[in-house]
Design an enzyme around this catalytic site. Structure first.
Site, PDB file in Angstrom:
ATOM      1  N   ALA A 133      21.427  18.920  -6.748  1.00 11.42           N
ATOM      2  CA  ALA A 133      22.243  19.983  -7.354  1.00 11.42           C
ATOM      3  C   ALA A 133      22.108  20.035  -8.875  1.00 11.42           C
ATOM      4  CB  ALA A 133      23.704  19.808  -6.959  1.00 11.42           C
ATOM      5  N   PRO A 186      22.024  13.607  -6.592  1.00 14.05           N
ATOM      6  CA  PRO A 186      23.228  13.462  -5.779  1.00 14.05           C
ATOM      7  C   PRO A 186      23.091  13.975  -4.346  1.00 14.05           C
ATOM      8  CG  PRO A 186      23.506  15.178  -7.454  1.00 14.05           C
ATOM      9  CD  PRO A 186      22.243  14.440  -7.777  1.00 14.05           C
ATOM     10  N   ASN A 187      23.706  13.227  -3.464  1.00 13.41           N
ATOM     11  CA  ASN A 187      23.819  13.556  -2.029  1.00 13.41           C
ATOM     12  C   ASN A 187      22.526  13.350  -1.240  1.00 13.41           C
ATOM     13  OD1 ASN A 187      26.609  14.432  -2.109  1.00 13.41           O
ATOM     14  ND2 ASN A 187      25.858  16.159  -3.306  1.00 13.41           N
ATOM     15  N   HIS A 226      11.709  19.737  -3.961  1.00 12.34           N
ATOM     16  CA  HIS A 226      12.889  20.107  -3.172  1.00 12.34           C
ATOM     17  C   HIS A 226      12.501  20.106  -1.705  1.00 12.34           C
ATOM     18  CE1 HIS A 226      15.087  20.992  -6.731  1.00 12.34           C
ATOM     19  NE2 HIS A 226      14.048  21.663  -7.177  1.00 12.34           N
ATOM     20  N   ILE A 227      13.324  19.459  -0.904  1.00 12.93           N
ATOM     21  CA  ILE A 227      13.057  19.376   0.537  1.00 12.93           C
ATOM     22  C   ILE A 227      13.143  20.772   1.154  1.00 12.93           C
ATOM     23  CG2 ILE A 227      13.971  18.435   2.714  1.00 12.93           C
ATOM     24  CD1 ILE A 227      14.971  16.011   0.913  1.00 12.93           C
ATOM     25  N   ASN A 277      13.575  14.793  -7.546  1.00 12.29           N
ATOM     26  CA  ASN A 277      14.369  15.790  -6.846  1.00 12.29           C
ATOM     27  C   ASN A 277      15.772  15.674  -7.441  1.00 12.29           C
ATOM     28  OD1 ASN A 277      15.896  17.401  -5.234  1.00 12.29           O
ATOM     29  ND2 ASN A 277      15.086  16.630  -3.282  1.00 12.29           N
ATOM     30  N   ARG A 305      23.828  14.914   6.023  1.00  8.96           N
ATOM     31  CA  ARG A 305      24.206  16.203   5.414  1.00  8.96           C
ATOM     32  C   ARG A 305      23.364  17.349   6.002  1.00  8.96           C
ATOM     33  NH1 ARG A 305      21.367  16.972  -0.528  1.00  8.96           N
ATOM     34  NH2 ARG A 305      22.812  18.699  -0.556  1.00  8.96           N
ATOM     35  N   ASP A 345      16.357  17.694 -20.955  1.00  6.12           N
ATOM     36  CA  ASP A 345      16.108  17.129 -22.285  1.00  6.12           C
ATOM     37  C   ASP A 345      15.534  15.717 -22.199  1.00  6.12           C
ATOM     38  OD1 ASP A 345      16.890  19.385 -23.603  1.00  6.12           O
ATOM     39  OD2 ASP A 345      18.847  18.628 -24.225  1.00  6.12           O
ATOM     40  N   GLU A 364       8.525  18.260  -9.775  1.00  6.88           N
ATOM     41  CA  GLU A 364       9.835  18.542  -9.179  1.00  6.88           C
ATOM     42  C   GLU A 364       9.645  18.780  -7.681  1.00  6.88           C
ATOM     43  OE1 GLU A 364      11.153  22.363 -10.551  1.00  6.88           O
ATOM     44  OE2 GLU A 364      13.180  22.141  -9.730  1.00  6.88           O
ATOM     45  N   HIS A 405      20.017  22.739 -10.892  1.00  3.69           N
ATOM     46  CA  HIS A 405      20.502  24.070 -11.255  1.00  3.69           C
ATOM     47  C   HIS A 405      21.499  24.053 -12.415  1.00  3.69           C
ATOM     48  CE1 HIS A 405      18.693  24.434  -7.340  1.00  3.69           C
ATOM     49  NE2 HIS A 405      19.678  23.768  -6.757  1.00  3.69           N
ATOM     50  N   ARG A 465      17.400  30.539  -0.481  1.00  3.30           N
ATOM     51  CA  ARG A 465      18.783  30.163  -0.153  1.00  3.30           C
ATOM     52  C   ARG A 465      19.706  30.948  -1.086  1.00  3.30           C
ATOM     53  NH1 ARG A 465      19.240  23.805   0.089  1.00  3.30           N
ATOM     54  NH2 ARG A 465      21.314  24.393   0.849  1.00  3.30           N
ATOM     55  N   ARG A 515      20.403  28.717  -6.466  1.00  2.00           N
ATOM     56  CA  ARG A 515      19.431  27.637  -6.267  1.00  2.00           C
ATOM     57  C   ARG A 515      18.038  28.013  -6.783  1.00  2.00           C
ATOM     58  NH1 ARG A 515      22.204  23.756  -3.133  1.00  2.00           N
ATOM     59  NH2 ARG A 515      23.756  24.768  -1.833  1.00  2.00           N
ATOM     60  N   TYR A 528      18.163  20.067   5.917  1.00  2.00           N
ATOM     61  CA  TYR A 528      17.402  18.938   5.371  1.00  2.00           C
ATOM     62  C   TYR A 528      16.747  18.064   6.442  1.00  2.00           C
ATOM     63  CZ  TYR A 528      19.891  20.356   1.173  1.00  2.00           C
ATOM     64  OH  TYR A 528      20.379  21.089   0.121  1.00  2.00           O
TER      65      TYR A 528
HETATM   66  C1  DQA Z   1      17.651  20.143  -2.901  1.00  2.00           C
HETATM   67  C2  DQA Z   1      18.100  21.591  -3.091  1.00  2.00           C
HETATM   68  C3  DQA Z   1      19.304  21.666  -4.000  1.00  2.00           C
HETATM   69  O1  DQA Z   1      19.686  23.015  -4.194  1.00  2.00           O
HETATM   70  C4  DQA Z   1      20.477  20.917  -3.384  1.00  2.00           C
HETATM   71  O2  DQA Z   1      21.577  20.934  -4.259  1.00  2.00           O
HETATM   72  C5  DQA Z   1      20.115  19.541  -2.965  1.00  2.00           C
HETATM   73  C6  DQA Z   1      18.805  19.283  -2.385  1.00  2.00           C
HETATM   74  C7  DQA Z   1      16.493  20.022  -1.892  1.00  2.00           C
HETATM   75  O3  DQA Z   1      15.887  18.958  -1.865  1.00  2.00           O
HETATM   76  O4  DQA Z   1      16.207  20.962  -1.147  1.00  2.00           O
HETATM   77  O5  DQA Z   1      20.954  18.651  -3.014  1.00  2.00           O
HETATM   78  O6  DQA Z   1      17.191  19.640  -4.141  1.00  2.00           O
END
Ligand code: DQA
Length: 145
Positions: free
Chosen positions: A77, A9-10, A100-101, A74, A17, A87, A98, A80, A107, A111, A22
């Site tokens: 959110a 998401p997002n 994460h940007i 990735n 954002r 699963d 995995e 977490h 942070r 997170r 990011y």
């Molecule tokens: C994220 C880090 C997460 O905590 C956050 O909720 C994101 C992006 C990252 O790519 O840094 O949406 O996964």
């Protein structure tokens, strides 16, 4: 070699954002970078983004039937919170990395918790968009097929 990249998401809002966290590059820029990597390597990399947990679970299950060799995820959110995504990744038993940007360890404390991290072969955090390319390389170099 079939690789699936999943974004949670997002992440479709990259470039809009919180650019101070990011960056200013957009989700389309990210997809372009990943597709370029795919053509350099000579295979297609499927990219999927969803704002819905269940759709991500379904996509992971489909990867099993589509004989995907590796997943870059990735979960945003959902990293977490989502035992369902953990699963699903355990269920399909496809090697996953995995990404994460941002550097999630430096942070807010919530997170630092990652459910997906419990199944991922490797976690890459804080390397910006380049983290996705590193994850693809990792899957290629650790492919037992
Ligand atoms: C994220 C880090 C997460 O905590 C956050 O909720 C994101 C992006 C990252 O790519 O840094 O949406 O996964």
């Amino acid at each position: 070699m079939k690789i699936l990249v999943i974004n949670g998401p997002n992440l479709n809002f990259l470039g809009i954002r919180e650019p101070e966290i990011y960056g200013k590059n957009t989700y389309q820029d990210l997809c372009k970078m990943i597709n370029k990597k795919g053509s350099e390597l000579g295979f297609d990399i499927e990219i999927f983004q969803s704002n819905h947990e269940g759709e991500i679970v379904t996509k992971i299950q489909e990867a099993y039937f589509n004989k995907v060799d590796g997943i870059v995820i990735n979960p945003a959110a959902y990293t977490h919170t989502s035992i369902a995504i953990l699963d699903a990744l355990k269920a399909v038993n496809i090697p996953c990395v995995e990404v994460h940007i941002s550097d999630v360890d430096n942070r807010e404390p919530f997170r630092s918790v990652s459910y997906v991290g419990m199944v991922a072969k490797k976690t890459i955090k804080g390397h910006g968009f380049a983290g996705y390319l590193e994850a693809i390389d990792y899957l290629l170099n650790n492919n037992n097929k």
